[in-house]
Design an enzyme around this catalytic site. Sequence first.
Site, short mmCIF file in Angstrom:
data_model
loop_
_atom_site.label_atom_id
_atom_site.label_comp_id
_atom_site.label_asym_id
_atom_site.label_seq_id
_atom_site.Cartn_x
_atom_site.Cartn_y
_atom_site.Cartn_z
N GLY A 360 0.77 -1.01 -0.14
CA GLY A 360 -0.19 -0.16 0.06
C GLY A 360 0.95 1.31 0.05
O GLY A 360 2.22 1.17 0.05
N GLY A 365 5.22 7.57 2.13
CA GLY A 365 5.87 6.45 1.42
C GLY A 365 5.14 5.09 1.01
O GLY A 365 3.82 5.23 0.97
N VAL A 367 4.70 1.02 1.30
CA VAL A 367 5.12 -0.20 2.00
C VAL A 367 5.20 -1.42 1.13
O VAL A 367 4.20 -1.78 0.48
CB VAL A 367 4.16 -0.50 3.44
CG1 VAL A 367 4.21 -1.93 4.17
CG2 VAL A 367 4.27 0.81 4.27
N ASP A 477 -1.32 10.53 17.00
CA ASP A 477 -1.93 10.46 15.91
C ASP A 477 -2.74 9.00 16.10
O ASP A 477 -2.86 7.87 15.15
CB ASP A 477 -0.95 10.17 14.55
CG ASP A 477 -2.04 10.32 13.06
OD1 ASP A 477 -3.16 10.68 13.18
OD2 ASP A 477 -1.21 10.03 12.29
#
Length: 670
Positions: A360, A365, A367, A477
């Site tokens: 994904g 970035g 993965v 988060d």
Amino acid sequence: MFRGMNVLLPCYIAFLLQLLVFQTCHSSNITAHCAPSSCGNIQNISYPFRLNTDPQSCGNNNYNLSCENNISTVLYLYSGKYYVQAINYGNYTIRVVDAGVQGNCCSIPRYSLARDNFSYGDPYTWYNYKQVLPPGVGEGFVDYRGYYWGGRLPPTLSQPMIFMSCENTVNSPLYVDTAPYGLNYGSGNYSNSSLVTHSNYVTLGGMNASDLMELCSIEKIFLLPKKNYTDNYSFEEIHSDLANGFELSWYNINCEKCRRGCYLNSADHRRCIGFHESYRQIILYTVAELLTTIALLHGLKVVCGTPCVIIFLIYKWRRRHLSVYDTVEQFLQSQNNLMPVRYSYSDIKKITRGFKDELGKGGFGTVYKGKLRSGRFAAIKLLGKSKANGQDFINEVATIGRIHHTNVVQLIGFCAEGSKRALVYDFMPNGSLDSHLFSQEGSISLSWQKLHQISLGVACGIDYLHLGCDMQILHFDIKPHNILLDENFTPKVSDFGLARLYPTNGSITSLTAARGTIGYMAPELFYKNIGRVSYKADVYSFGMLLLEMAGKRKNLNALAENSSQIYWPYWVHDQVSDGKAIEIGDDATEEESKIVKKMIMVGLWCIQMKPMDRPTMKNVVEMLEGDLENLRLPPKPVFNVDETPTNIEGESSSLSGDSTESTSLVENAY
């Protein structure tokens, strides 16, 4: 000011000359060459070696040996006892064996000894004093530090052997089983060791953290002679080499002018390890630097002054505009106690098989799925171009790199090679929590009992971040997308790109900009008059997460059939306060209804407007573990602010209008 410097200059030079004299005296503090000594089988013990019974003027005190019962010659090295097997005065080596090793396979070494025990400038070294260049590599390829393109010179004399204990049996070509040989642990320092009760193995040549199998721990590290073993070597063969002993070099006796030791290059010229400089050279460089500084201060007017000023301004400009790569590398150099493995970019490409299996993409970035040398699967996050001077990479390595908890994702390793940066995590086969909450295609429907277990695990993970480490870690988060699930649906808090480290003695922190994902961010991140930012911001985010888990829906849904249900926390508070049942399915049991109501009430406590009204994560864990009857309904979390929001532009990467996309790990990454 200059007149004072003229007075200090002679004093400074005199001090440097004293250092020079001291170094000369220190270097000349060499004892006499006496008649050879002997002890047992070791004959002709001569300079620089000496027995402790020899006159003080004989030999060198750094190479002191003991004679035990006139039978065995003993070397005491780094708190360990070793029997000397041979001293070679031709190639400057001494062969020793651990005092705990006997001729039979049942004995094992008593003392740990690894390359990390040796420091530059020590009397003994684990590498050969003679440089050997590979075919095709000329002397011109060797740089001033004694490196050539591809590796470090000179070659090593020994290799590490690692003793491990494992709770379960291990089937790996890297692990050699010691069980058939009935090791005697009573002869060493192992009486309280897990080696006595667990399965025991050895590996050769060192290992990466990724090679350490689950439920295995490293007990001791020893040295073996440098040797290429066959593929099917046994512990009997290894023990034979242990009993024969390993070699150390004592060539540093000839390196009094080199701070970090020395060696002979391929042309038989003596070279210092590291910078080719002696203490005298260092002093000369220092004096020259001082004179240059004084010349600049007095100034050479126009001829030399202008170029110097220009050079100085360029230097300052470059320092002010450090690249992302410099910032990251400086951080890594300062964190020499990190447990994760540092991989090269070529290692990353091998692990991911050329980045073939993409899992994904996300804000930072892509993965990929990979496989480590030990056979363990991993998720490799290849970071894109950083907008925050590499701070996202630094945050993850600085936080996850130093902790280990069952509910926090484990960072196996990282790569920082120029502009290439990657993070290597444990692979999570069941993906992220949001894929199971919001009815995505192919997702597994989770029972209410499992959701309650997951919520409790997440709470324990966040509580550990807040109170279980030497530094308080604030995540900033917390959301379903950043909760990963392993093969047993054990939750792991992940994605520490926005995290911050703070001392544990204070709970208040200051931020220049709001950070997190809209929909999960605490109100004090936007409005100053609500309260100061603290660990209670993570409590708020967890509360929003918990409410979404209880409703299996987003907290904000503009497409809700009933307008009163658009904002789920308000609606569900009204339902509970009016004593109405929460619909969770026709076939729901009474126990499941209680679980949902408990999750809702705990979530409502967590999202209270003021930070001081919210519980700590420790309290949250207790409430989730306790009975529903012990909980009371909190006030309705109503916003009432009279102030415009604080700056949310300071870190553009930390906010997103879509609550499912921010600085998170990748969608369905694992």
